[in-house]
Write an enzyme that holds these catalytic residues in place. Structure first.
Site, PDB file in Angstrom:
ATOM      1  N   HIS A 131      12.352  38.021 -22.870  1.00  0.00           N
ATOM      2  CA  HIS A 131      10.991  38.218 -22.222  1.00  0.00           C
ATOM      3  C   HIS A 131       9.717  38.179 -23.240  1.00  0.00           C
ATOM      4  CE1 HIS A 131      12.625  38.569 -18.463  1.00  0.00           C
ATOM      5  NE2 HIS A 131      13.369  39.551 -18.632  1.00  0.00           N
TER       6      HIS A 131
HETATM    7  N1  Q9C Z   1       9.113  46.894 -10.683  1.00  0.00           N
HETATM    8  C1  Q9C Z   1      16.315  42.067 -19.360  1.00  0.00           C
HETATM    9  O1  Q9C Z   1      17.150  41.835 -18.647  1.00  0.00           O
HETATM   10  N2  Q9C Z   1      12.036  45.340 -14.167  1.00  0.00           N
HETATM   11  N3  Q9C Z   1      15.268  42.414 -18.964  1.00  0.00           N
HETATM   12  C2  Q9C Z   1      10.673  45.678 -13.882  1.00  0.00           C
HETATM   13  C3  Q9C Z   1       9.394  46.336 -11.843  1.00  0.00           C
HETATM   14  C4  Q9C Z   1      12.182  44.956 -15.599  1.00  0.00           C
HETATM   15  C5  Q9C Z   1      15.001  42.845 -17.562  1.00  0.00           C
HETATM   16  C6  Q9C Z   1      10.742  45.870 -12.563  1.00  0.00           C
HETATM   17  C7  Q9C Z   1      13.457  44.481 -15.795  1.00  0.00           C
HETATM   18  C8  Q9C Z   1      13.576  43.751 -17.377  1.00  0.00           C
HETATM   19  C9  Q9C Z   1      16.466  41.776 -20.786  1.00  0.00           C
HETATM   20 ZN    ZN Z   2      17.746  40.012 -17.500  1.00  0.00          ZN
END
Ligand code: Q9C
Ligand code: ZN
Length: 674
Positions: A137
């Site tokens: 990301h």
């Molecule tokens: N409501 C990886 O799996 N979630 N990153 C945010 C906001 C973030 C995931 C939820 C998820 C990040 C590497």
């Molecule tokens: Zn992920």
């Protein structure tokens, strides 16, 4: 031939952790890494890998992707107190910093590059890096979604700079969209980026317009960004498999990468609280196995997400076992993609049809309208239930425990099926050590079913020896066997009769070459696929399929028929044993046969009985090496299949997709919709 699997790991990367309360970031815990390593030890996999030490990525390496300015921002977090760390973290979406974050993020980059060096230098064939923080990301100027430096994107640029690699394929099977990787390579045709991700019509994080299937890349990079949006949760093994067979693999073989990198997030696996998908650990074995056939096996798998510790660590073990060359457990579950997955595949194939020859002759009407309609319908029907967060938390915990229990049993189940040996036996018409009793019994079977063919002692011995090899496979004494035959039509008919007698439930027989065999086994216990250069007079039926395929002299066109037809049918059938016959005047070519055999290793616990006509013995050495796992296959340069061939595959698919449901990859648009 290069062999071996590198494992890059260091528990120093467990020091990065969340110091304050934050329900969003709470799942990215140090135990993610240690539980993977512990499970690898439990399966005795660590000692089978080459341990490669980690190092810190250098500033020059990090700035292959990130700005100097952003690098400074991250560097400055080293000496901050908790309050300051918290404040920097809030500048980004779903990110936390710890005093050791900068060091760990540099180790994550360096670990990934160490893996690339091991593979590109020829020290090992493939490998995996277990790293934290993850990367996909993160962007030129930003941390995002637990990611600090974009490990895999840096690795792609590094391989291009240091080793002159021309084409890199990045496969992102994490359940989130690696928008960071997409942004970095959007305009770059030398890096093909594939990602599938939970999308739910843009309602799921990171909720970006550009995560949809119509983001195909920009400028010179058009066609080199492939997004497969999942618009429903609960996607299963068959949905993942279908997307590999009908989208990724045909395009990847056409792209012909020199290196494959995997952004390997396991939050797309069962039990994950983020992904909410249903793929079981062995699914990742199959995905890995497919990718091992590209880039001469040069495959680097790099950890991204995965938040259910048991699911994550079992899936990581399945990935590494596969990299090591172990036989694959059969893929569990119903082999039929769901409607929503078919719809996504249809849309991606339509969006990419003008960029990839393998997709160009399909008639795919874009489904934009249909998709929106269905989506609205869904909302009306199910709505979004409002739940009290505390209740939701409890429900999540129950879910996680249920998955723990399920996986405990499931892993025992699938691993108990493992064949006792992977050695294969190769015989011409020589003798196989047999007791007198066995000799008599097998002789009787030969006389009963092939008596007409037996003229001399020699004929009897040859057929009996063939049955003796087959018996070893059926009785699970060996995994695969190879026999040279003077008359493949007779031997293969006898072999199938023997299987029938042994009450084997499902035998796949692929007969390559001119087959003059008339067997009436249309009861589902045998699936016969005949690949020959001639049009058959008989119409195809569910269990008796004839493919008129003549391979071009140079290059390979066979990957299109393998992914577009043969593998979907065979995975739908799920055989217990495979009989592969190479008869005379085969028109599939050596490379085609080798790729077919190699891919069949993913089925029937690798139990393959190969029968080869004595006029085709030049194949013998290659096939026996392949069965023994002694060669990393090289399948020749990709040549696009002719329009005729693609039309043929399309017709076959239409004919048989109700019977063999893994063939389904497009939606029939009602006339009124057009
Ligand atoms: N409501 C990886 O799996 N979630 N990153 C945010 C906001 C973030 C995931 C939820 C998820 C990040 C590497
Ligand atoms: Zn992920």
């Amino acid at each position: 031939m290069v062999s071996g699997t590198a494992l890059v790991y260091d528990d120093e990367m467990t020091s990065h952790k969340l110091l304050w309360e934050d329900p969003i970031c709470a799942i990215e815990i140090p135990e993610r890494l240690s539980s993977c390593f512990n499970n690898l030890q439990r399966y005795s996999l660590v000692e089978r890998c080459l341990a490669v030490p980690v190092r810190e990525g250098t500033e020059d390496e990090i700035t292959l992707v990130h700005s100097l300015n952003y690098l400074e921002v991250v560097k400055n977090t080293q000496n901050m107190d908790e309050e300051e760390l918290h404040k920097v973290s809030t500048n980004y979406d779903a990110v936390f910093f710890h005093p050791t974050t900068y060091h760990c993020a540099k180790l994550a980059v360096g670990a990934t590059l160490q893996l690339v060096d091991a593979v590109m230098s020829g020290t090992t064939c493939n490998g995996m890096a277990l790293v934290r923080p993850p990367g996909h990301h993160s962007q030129k100027n930003a941390a995002n979604g637990f990611c600090v430096f974009n490990n895999v994107a840096i690795a792609a640029k590094y391989a291009q700079r240091k080793y002159g690699v021309q084409r890199v394929l990045i496969v992102d099977w994490d359940v989130h969209h690696g928008q960071g990787i997409q942004y970095i390579f959007e305009e770059d045709p030398s890096v093909l980026y594939f990602s599938w991700h939970r999308f739910e019509h843009q309602r799921y994080w990171p909720s970006l317009r550009e995560s949809n299937y119509d983001a195909v890349g920009r400028g010179k990079g058009m066609g080199f960004n492939i997004n497969v949006p999942w618009n429903k949760i609960g996607m299963k093994n068959s949905d993942y498999l279908a997307v590999f067979l009908h989208v990724l693999l045909p395009v990847a073989f056409e792209f012909d990468p020199e290196l494959v990198l995997v952004s390997a997030g396991y939050d797309s696996g069962i039990g994950d609280p983020e992904g909410q998908m249903s793929a079981t650990p062995e699914c990742f074995a199959h995905l890995t196995h497919f990718l091992m056939h590209l880039a001469k096996g040069k495959l680097c798998v790099v950890l991204e997400g995965g938040y259910h510790l048991r699911s994550l660590s079992e899936s990581v073990c399945m990935t590494i076992k596969t990299l090591l060359g172990d036989p694959l457990p059969p893929l569990s579950g119903e082999m039929k993609p769901c409607f929503s997955a078919i719809e996504s595949m249809h849309n991606v194939r339509a969006a990419h049809q003008s960029y990839w020859k393998c997709l160009s002759y399909e008639d795919l009407t874009p489904l934009k309208n249909l998709s929106t309609k269905l989506c609205q319908l869904e909302q009306v029907q199910t709505g979004v239930p409002l739940v009290d967060p505390q209740e939701a938390g409890k429900a999540n915990n129950d879910e996680a425990t249920k998955t723990d229990t399920f996986l405990e049993l499931h892993m025992k189940d699938i691993l108990s099926l493992e064949p006792p040996a992977r050695t294969s036996v190769a015989v011409a018409e020589s003798n196989v050590d047999l007791d007198n009793g066995d000799i008599d019994e097998l002789n009787a079977i030969v006389r009963e079913f092939a008596g007409g063919f037996v003229k001399e002692e020699k004929d009897l011995n040859a057929l009996r020896n063939m049955l003796a090899i087959l018996e070893k496979i059926v009785k699970k004494k060996v995994t695969s066997g190879l026999v040279v035959s003077r008359e493949t039509s007779v031997s293969s008919a006898l072999a199938l009769k023997y299987c029938h007698n042994q009450r084997l439930q499902k035998v796949l027989c692929i007969f390559i070459g001119e087959m003059d065999m008339n067997i009436d086994l249309d009861d589902g216990k045998v699936l016969l696929i005949n690949i020959c250069g001639k049009q058959s007079e008989q119409a195809n039926t569910k269990y008796n399929i004839s493919l008129n395929w003549k391979e071009d002299a140079e290059g390979n066109t066979f990957s299109s028929v393998l992914f577009g037809f043969i593998l979907p049918v065979v995975y739908s059938y799920q055989p217990d044993l495979m009989v592969l016959v190479v008869g005379s005047n085969q028109t599939f070519g050596t490379n085609g046969i080798l790729l077919l055999i190699s891919l069949l290793h993913g089925l029937a616990q690798s139990r393959i009985f190969a029968l080869i006509q004595d006029t085709e013995v030049q194949l013998l050495e290659d096939i026996s090496k392949l069965l023994m796992g002694d060669i990393s296959p090289c399948f020749g340069t990709y040549t696009p299949a002719s329009q005729e061939k693609i039309q043929m595959i399309k017709k076959l698919r239409e004919q048989l997709q109700q019977e063999w449901e893994m063939l389904q990859c497009s939606v029939k648009v009602p006339v009124t919709e057009k």
